[in-house]
Write an enzyme that holds these catalytic residues in place. Structure first.
Site, mmCIF file in Angstrom:
data_model
loop_
_atom_site.group_PDB
_atom_site.id
_atom_site.type_symbol
_atom_site.label_atom_id
_atom_site.label_comp_id
_atom_site.label_asym_id
_atom_site.label_seq_id
_atom_site.Cartn_x
_atom_site.Cartn_y
_atom_site.Cartn_z
ATOM 1 N N CYS A 151 -2.309 6.062 3.316
ATOM 2 C CA CYS A 151 -1.785 6.607 4.487
ATOM 3 C C CYS A 151 -1.755 8.074 4.803
ATOM 4 O O CYS A 151 -1.450 8.785 5.480
ATOM 5 C CB CYS A 151 -0.359 6.062 4.905
ATOM 6 S SG CYS A 151 -0.332 4.388 5.073
ATOM 7 N N CYS B 289 6.378 11.886 9.857
ATOM 8 C CA CYS B 289 6.549 12.880 8.635
ATOM 9 C C CYS B 289 8.184 12.748 8.416
ATOM 10 O O CYS B 289 8.836 12.440 7.511
ATOM 11 C CB CYS B 289 5.977 13.916 8.642
ATOM 12 S SG CYS B 289 4.292 14.237 8.937
#
Lengths: 144, 411
Positions: free
Chosen positions: A42, A112
């Site tokens: 990812c 994030c």
């Protein structure tokens, strides 16, 4: 893509980079909690380690390593700063939205901050499990 | 210290050569005529300029000038070649099934893949070849996919992401033996490498102006006129310009620029190729010597001289670009376009997701200097070293942990 000045600042001067020993060593240490989240495919993996004072439950030190974009590095760097000095339970109150706000992350980089929150929870969960402090945190983290 | 930022993304686009701009300028102002105006000197002057450019492009490709069609760029050339040939050579009329078989490859540019996907919706069968690990499509691979109803093969000459070179002359010969139309997207090849459409058995060839130090918004399609004569159904209709293949008033300044760019490429190709290859090899050697766990993607020799794609284990592409902010290059990952998907080209070659996320494409050009190459080497090596100090994956690698064996929680 333009990064915010805070992301660039953390990226260029990341805080608290490192670990409290090798993978094998930290597994043995009861005062250290380790969170490892994300996946290489990812494009981001965060490793967050906390060192807790067993008497007070206060996170005395935190370290991170991160494979990821500038925003992922900044989010995990910021997480270590915010964790230090908090108790493990206070650590669990850190929310990804606070990280988004502090770093001015754009929508495409919100994942994030989510990853950083996951890393915090995973590290605290690991510490609690090692010390028999109940599965409450564990179920919280999984429900995320 | 070279002037910053350094441009090392010539496979994306190139600056116009000042000689090209100079050739173009009069055609914006005093020589502004429409080449379609047949009854005054303004028109004749423009037509003459267009025909000179046609000759210049034809010479670059080893073609006859009557075989060159000017377009708006390689994307349009690819669309015209693929849709135009499929429609012309279809085995059954529009609206029916089984209209014919087309062969292309998974790691073609989107400007080939998407027209081919369009054909699938319109009753054609398309085979998307799986490339081998080295990225080079051979005659044998195409031969194995041929069918009785194959009407068109479309394979790029050189790949835009990794620079690998397909076996075009051998594939062209095969297609001619089987009487199948052969199209090649030569956007990254033409102007950089010797080309002879006769020798190489090409029927249709797409190229672009802005990849060869010419202007953007102009390109060409070579359409073979004899042995065999290739016919196409026009996509864009109107005034019947370009022998009816491509209606629309000609972009005279652009075409003049494309012609000038082609001529300069032809004259300087041999010395330029050598110079670029030397610099690219130095770049690759320095990076692979100074860093561990790096991989140059694609076939070792069958590659364009000016392009290299390198994967850096255990660092992520976007942060690597951030650390090399004074160098313009392309990330193997499409993260910057917000899709978070690693490159389909590298994935197509079987490069693991972890490595495909941390790949950089360096493409050198006409004004790249040794000093710039040295700067880029130092910059990239230092950036990778810095990011590996931050990378939990690099730690695990050094501890001997196989990261592919860990149960990652994909999110």
């Amino acid at each position: 893509m333009a990064y915010s000045s805070k992301v660039i600042e953390h990226y260029e001067n990341p805080r608290n980079v490192g670990s409290f020993g090798t993978t094998g060593e930290v597994k043995q240490r009861k005062d250290v909690g380790v969170g490892l989240v994300g996946a290489p495919e990812c494009g981001d993996v965060m490793q967050l380690q906390i060192r807790v004072n067993p008497d007070t439950g206060v996170i005395e030190d935190a370290r991170f390593k991160c494979f990821g974009c500038g925003s992922a590095i900044a989010s995990s760097s910021l997480a270590t700063e915010w964790l230090k000095g908090r108790t493990v339970d206070e650590g669990l109150t850190i929310k990804n939205t606070q990280i988004v706000e502090e770093l001015s992350l754009p929508p495409v980089k919100i994942h994030c901050s989510v990853l950083a929150e996951d890393a915090i929870r995973a590290a605290i969960e690991d510490y609690k499990q090692k010390n028999g402090l109940g599965a409450e945190a564990a179920s919280d983290a999984r429900a995320h | 210290m070279p002037k910053l930022p350094i441009y090392m993304d010539h496979a994306a686009t190139t600056p116009c050569d000042p000689r090209v701009v100079e050739a173009m300028l009069p055609y914006f102002t005093e020589r502004f005529g429409n080449p379609g105006s047949r009854n005054h000197s303004f028109g004749w002057e423009a037509e003459e300029a267009v025909e000179r450019a046609r000759e210049q492009v034809a010479s670059l490709l080893g073609a006859d000038r009557k075989e060159i069609i000017f377009t708006s760029g390689a994307t349009e050339s690819n669309n015209l070649a693929i849709k135009g040939a499929a429609s012309m050579y279809a085995k059954a009329p529009a609206g029916s099934d089984k209209r014919g078989h087309v062969i292309t490859c998974r790691i073609e540019h989107k400007a080939v893949l998407d027209p081919c996907k369009r054909l699938q919706k319109e009753g054609f069968d398309v085979t998307f070849l799986d490339p081998p690990r080295d990225g080079v499509i051979t005659r044998e691979m195409v031969e194995a996919a041929l069918r009785d109803d194959t009407i068109l093969v479309s394979l790029m000459w050189a790949n835009n992401e990794i620079g690998t070179i397909n076996e075009v002359p051998a594939i062209g010969a095969l297609c001619h033996e089987r009487e199948i139309v052969f199209h090649t997207d030569a956007t990254q090849w033409a102007g950089k490498m010797p080309t002879d459409v006769e020798r190489d058995g090409v029927d249709l060839l797409s190229m672009s102006g802005h990849k060869i130090y010419g202007p953007k918004g102009v390109g060409a399609l070579y359409v073979r006129r004899r042995r065999p004569r290739i016919r196409l159904t026009a996509i864009q209709e109107g005034g019947g310009q370009e022998r009816g293949f491509r209606s629309g008033t000609l972009n005279v300044p652009g075409i003049v620029g494309l012609g000038a760019a082609a001529e300069i490429c032809r004259a300087e190709m041999d010395s330029e190729r050598e110079r670029l290859l030397r610099m690219r090899q130095r770049l690759e050697k320095a990076i692979t010597t100074r860093l561990d766990v790096v991989q140059v993607n694609g076939h070792a020799e069958k590659r364009l001289p000016h392009l290299t794609n390198i994967s850096f284990g255990f660092v992520e592409g976007e942060s690597l670009m951030m650390a090399c902010k004074d160098v313009a290059m392309s990330s193997g990952s499409a993260c910057t376009s917000a899709s978070l998907e690693p490159s389909y080209v590298l994935k197509g070659l079987g490069v693991g997701d972890d490595l495909a996320h941390s790949s950089l494409r360096f493409s050198l050009g006409r004004w790249t200097t040794d000093e710039e190459v040295d700067y880029v080497i130092d910059n990239v090596v230092r950036a990778v070293e810095k990011l590996r100090l931050l990378s939990p994956l690099y730690d695990m690698h050094q501890e001997g942990i196989d990261i592919t064996k860990i149960e990652w929680q994909a999110h």
